[in-house]
Design an enzyme around this catalytic site. Structure first.
Site, PDB file in Angstrom:
ATOM      1  N   TRP A  93       7.698  25.463  19.470  1.00  0.00           N
ATOM      2  CA  TRP A  93       7.585  24.196  20.217  1.00  0.00           C
ATOM      3  C   TRP A  93       6.990  23.104  19.321  1.00  0.00           C
ATOM      4  CZ3 TRP A  93       3.390  21.073  21.333  1.00  0.00           C
ATOM      5  CH2 TRP A  93       3.591  20.097  22.299  1.00  0.00           C
ATOM      6  N   HIS A  94       6.061  23.522  18.446  1.00  0.00           N
ATOM      7  CA  HIS A  94       5.380  22.534  17.603  1.00  0.00           C
ATOM      8  C   HIS A  94       6.307  21.915  16.567  1.00  0.00           C
ATOM      9  CE1 HIS A  94       1.700  24.145  19.353  1.00  0.00           C
ATOM     10  NE2 HIS A  94       1.183  22.981  19.044  1.00  0.00           N
ATOM     11  N   GLY A  95       7.290  22.630  16.140  1.00  0.00           N
ATOM     12  CA  GLY A  95       8.180  22.020  15.154  1.00  0.00           C
ATOM     13  C   GLY A  95       9.212  22.974  14.629  1.00  0.00           C
TER      14      GLY A  95
END
Lengths: 300, 479
Positions: free
Chosen positions: B325-327
């Site tokens: 989700w973060h990247g």
């Protein structure tokens, strides 16, 4: 709501008044500087016949006092280490805004780095920070995005962490400013230099268009203020850069004078007059300055 | 529009005045103002992004209403999956398209069949990961009949785009935030003052701690091969405080700003660096995301209901998804994996819910055991952050190798005294306020106004001075 707005307003009025104490540090900041030439420019302290603008090649390689003695023109060196042509334009604009126009401007070129993108030369905002007490400087920093508009109102926004230090900044031997603004290198750097003889290829596609515009702006400023612009190619401990010279000629107005160091003089191939491959020591600077004086005297 | 910009400094008072003085008599008008203000705030980056958020909002609004009209389970499921596909489709395209293409190309090349990549020049819309999760939570809750779908489209648009938390959270649940748009908000002096205080502390965290740590963290991470182990350790520590100051600072500003408008957002950070184990850390770090994954992923997967294998599998899934989700980079996935590994022993020993209270609840200082536990947890977190910050997995591994070398015991070459003093001051204040929602919530409240105001003014002065040095973007905007 009234209570909230009143509290908020009172808080900010008191803060606004108290933060004015920050002006103590803002006013003190220039005093810690060894090099206060920028302050002298902004306060209109100059009235010179000739000024020198450039980067470290300008501040190291030309001895303004010697030039003054040899040409009879009052001279001052306003070159700064590590700066690009955009910064040099800023210096000239500022000078002309606050001081009487000089008769001549010597613009020291940095060969292939003059118009090149990126490092090693850049607009040194750090040289402006200590003088942000002057609105003109602060406005320039705002325009460059280094300060926000709030700094027009709040003194604290003109300060940097370093401004709280009361110590004077350290000055290295090759940063000692002489009376006429030059900073000659006293001794050679303890390295062995190798003369680079290869032919350099100039790359137009590596140019920064803003730097080209800055050069044009310098020429225009000189023209409109009736100043004789003399561009100078200083010596390097390497072969002359004909590629850059060719490009320069395309951009230079024909009425400007150009001084190229005497490429046939064997002294410029002597390592002992160099601090490093692009900067002279004091003895070398004396030789080069004499060359410039000779040119000026013969073209008076 | 950034919180730490002059634009926002002008925008906020204008919206505040219009909200409380012009539109205060009409709830619909007040909500409409919030929608317009939020769209201006968001469109300030790039107005083209607005179409995406409007489309996403309309899809979920419509699906929500449809779900209410449909009793047939298969049709309801179809509607739910339509929302999931649209929302995650956007997210996947804008955030992960190039990552998948690059990974496929690398995989094919590895097996000796190089293919020509066909990547796109995609700009990631700011905050897409945040508002996508917020709208998704609405549809899922309506589907699960935990929430009545709204017919009030203005309130729904305001809920999705509410500007204080739009681009970097906290990710609010519709069950908590949406009803607040239905009720008339009343101005409360104490709530507004508290909001201002939280905004102040948020700015301190962001401008003073995070931005200054960033300067040194970048310097060290960008040239990690040239630094000694001790300097690399400093770099990792600076990043650890950077990311906390940056993200929790944003959350504080968001929550504080919301309070100025009479809204209550959920706490997103609860002093995570004082955690005694990794499980506690994850109950205190980015709470709105952790609980989102718990409620909408972990529990639907079976949660802790099954056997040990099921729990382990589900834990790994949520940590890996959280990393992703973060990247779109393997570094984030490894970061998630590492945290799952840290979590595993606690899970297997059934000790993942040991520390549910605040550390040193009844005393001023922690016990030796608590100190050791906090130190260990913090150390593990610092190592994981190296993966989060590094450019690539190779970079992270090389960084850690350099860190754990013999030069770890040498004196670091980069040790900015001013910043270290500020970090210590920051830790001190956070420790004192660890029982509150944010560190200075009740600090000095019993003291006279002169002392309190003097403290706030000093904090503002520090923020002003540090803001002029180097401003950085909020890290979580890129997610």
């Amino acid at each position: 709501m009234k209570r909230f707005l009143f509290t908020l307003l009172s808080f900010f009025i008191i803060f606004f008044l108290l933060e004015k104490a920050s002006w103590y540090f803002i006013n003190k900041a220039p005093e810690k500087e060894h090099d206060r030439r920028l302050e002298k420019i902004v306060t209109g302290s100059f009235n010179k016949d000739l000024i020198i603008i450039g980067s470290s090649r300008g501040v190291n390689n030309i001895l303004a006092c010697q030039l003054e003695d040899e040409t009879g023109l009052s001279s001052y060196n306003l070159s700064y280490k590590g700066v690009d042509i955009l910064f040099q334009l800023f210096i000239l604009e500022t000078y002309l805004k606050f001081n009487p126009s000089p008769k001549k401007v010597l613009l020291l070129l940095d060969h292939k780095h003059t118009f090149a993108k990126g490092n090693p030369l850049f607009f040194r905002d750090d040289l402006l920070f200590p003088f942000s007490k002057y609105n003109y400087i602060n406005n320039k920093l705002i325009a460059r995005g280094k300060r926000n508009y709030g700094s027009k109102i709040f003194g604290l926004l003109r300060l940097n962490r370093k401004d709280f230090s009361t110590k004077k900044k350290k000055v290295l031997p090759n940063e000692v400013l002489t009376d006429c603004g030059s900073m000659p290198n006293p001794i050679k750097r303890p390295i062995t230099l190798e003369y680079q003889d290869e032919k350099l290829i100039y790359q137009v596609n590596n140019e920064n268009p803003k730097k080209i515009e800055a050069f044009k702006a310098i020429q225009k400023l000189c023209q409109t203020n009736n100043i004789k612009l003399i561009t100078v190619f200083p010596p390097n401990y390497k072969a002359f850069d004909f590629g850059f010279m060719k490009r320069f000629n395309q951009l230079n107005n024909s009425e400007n004078s150009v001084i190229i160091y005497d490429t046939l003089n064997p002294i410029y191939k002597n390592e002992s007059i160099y601090f490093d491959e692009s900067h002279l020591i004091r003895d070398g600077a004396k030789i080069f300055t004499s060359e410039i004086s000779e040119f000026i005297n013969s073209n008076k | 529009m950034y919180f730490n910009s002059l634009d926002f400094a002008l925008f906020l008072p204008i919206v505040f005045i219009l909200y409380w003085f012009v539109t205060n008599k009409n709830l619909k008008l007040q909500n409409a103002l919030l929608v317009v203000a939020s769209y201006v705030f968001y469109g300030w980056w790039d107005w083209r992004f607005l179409s995406l958020i409007v489309f996403s909002s309309l899809v979920d609004y419509t699906i929500g209403l449809q779900l209410n009209h449909t009793a047939q389970p298969s049709k309801r499921k179809l509607l739910l999956w339509s929302s999931i596909l649209v929302n995650l489709g956007f997210l996947g395209f804008f955030k992960y398209y190039n990552f998948f293409i690059d990974s496929f190309v690398e995989a094919f090349s590895f097996f000796g069949s190089p293919i020509q990549p066909n990547t796109l020049d995609i700009i990631l819309p700011v905050g897409i990961s945040f508002y996508t999760f917020q709208t998704l939570s609405y549809t899922i809750d309506v589907y699960k009949r935990k929430l009545e779908p709204t017919r009030d489209i203005v309130s729904f648009l305001a809920f999705v785009s509410f500007f204080p938390q739009l681009v970097a959270g906290p990710i609010e649940r519709a069950t908590h935030l949406l009803p607040q748009f239905y009720k008339k908000r009343k101005f409360h002096y104490s709530q507004a003052v508290d909001g201002c205080r939280q905004i102040l502390w948020g700015f301190f965290k962001k401008v003073v701690i995070a931005d200054n740590c960033a300067e040194y963290a970048n310097q060290i991470f960008n040239n990690s091969a040239e630094h000694s182990g001790s300097t690399l350790l400093m770099g990792a520590l600076f990043f650890t405080f950077q990311i906390y100051g940056d993200f929790s600072g944003y959350s504080d500003i968001a929550i504080g700003t919301s309070r100025l408008f009479g809204f209550d957002l959920k706490q997103n950070f609860a002093f995570p660096y004082f955690s005694r184990d990794i499980a506690e850390f994850w109950r205190r770090w980015h709470i709105s995301l952790s609980t989102w994954f718990r409620d909408y992923l972990y529990i639907p997967l079976g949660g802790s209901q099954g056997g040990t294998w099921m729990k382990v599998r589900n834990t790994f899934i949520i940590f890996l998804v959280s990393g992703f989700w973060h990247g779109a980079n393997w570094t984030f996935i490894i970061w998630g994996f590492l945290n799952a590994l840290y979590f595993l022993p606690l899970l297997l020993a059934k000790r993942n819910r040991t520390h549910l209270n605040v550390v040193a609840q009844d005393s001023k200082l922690p016990s030796i055991i608590e100190l050791v536990q906090m130190g260990l947890t913090f150390g593990l977190t610092v190592i994981a952050w190296v993966f989060f910050r590094a450019e690539s997995v190779t970079h992270a591994v090389t960084y850690l190798k350099g860190l754990f070398s013999s030069s770890l015991l040498s004196l670091p070459t980069i040790r900015p005294t001013n910043l270290l003093v500020l970090i210590l001051f920051f830790i001190g204040i956070e420790w004192i306020g660890r029982r509150q929602h944010y560190a200075i919530e009740v600090l000095l409240l019993k003291q006279s106004r002169v002392i309190r105001w003097a403290f706030y003014m000093i904090i503002i002065a520090i923020i002003f001075v540090f803001s002029s040095d180097n401003q950085q973007e909020f890290i979580y905007f890129q997610f």
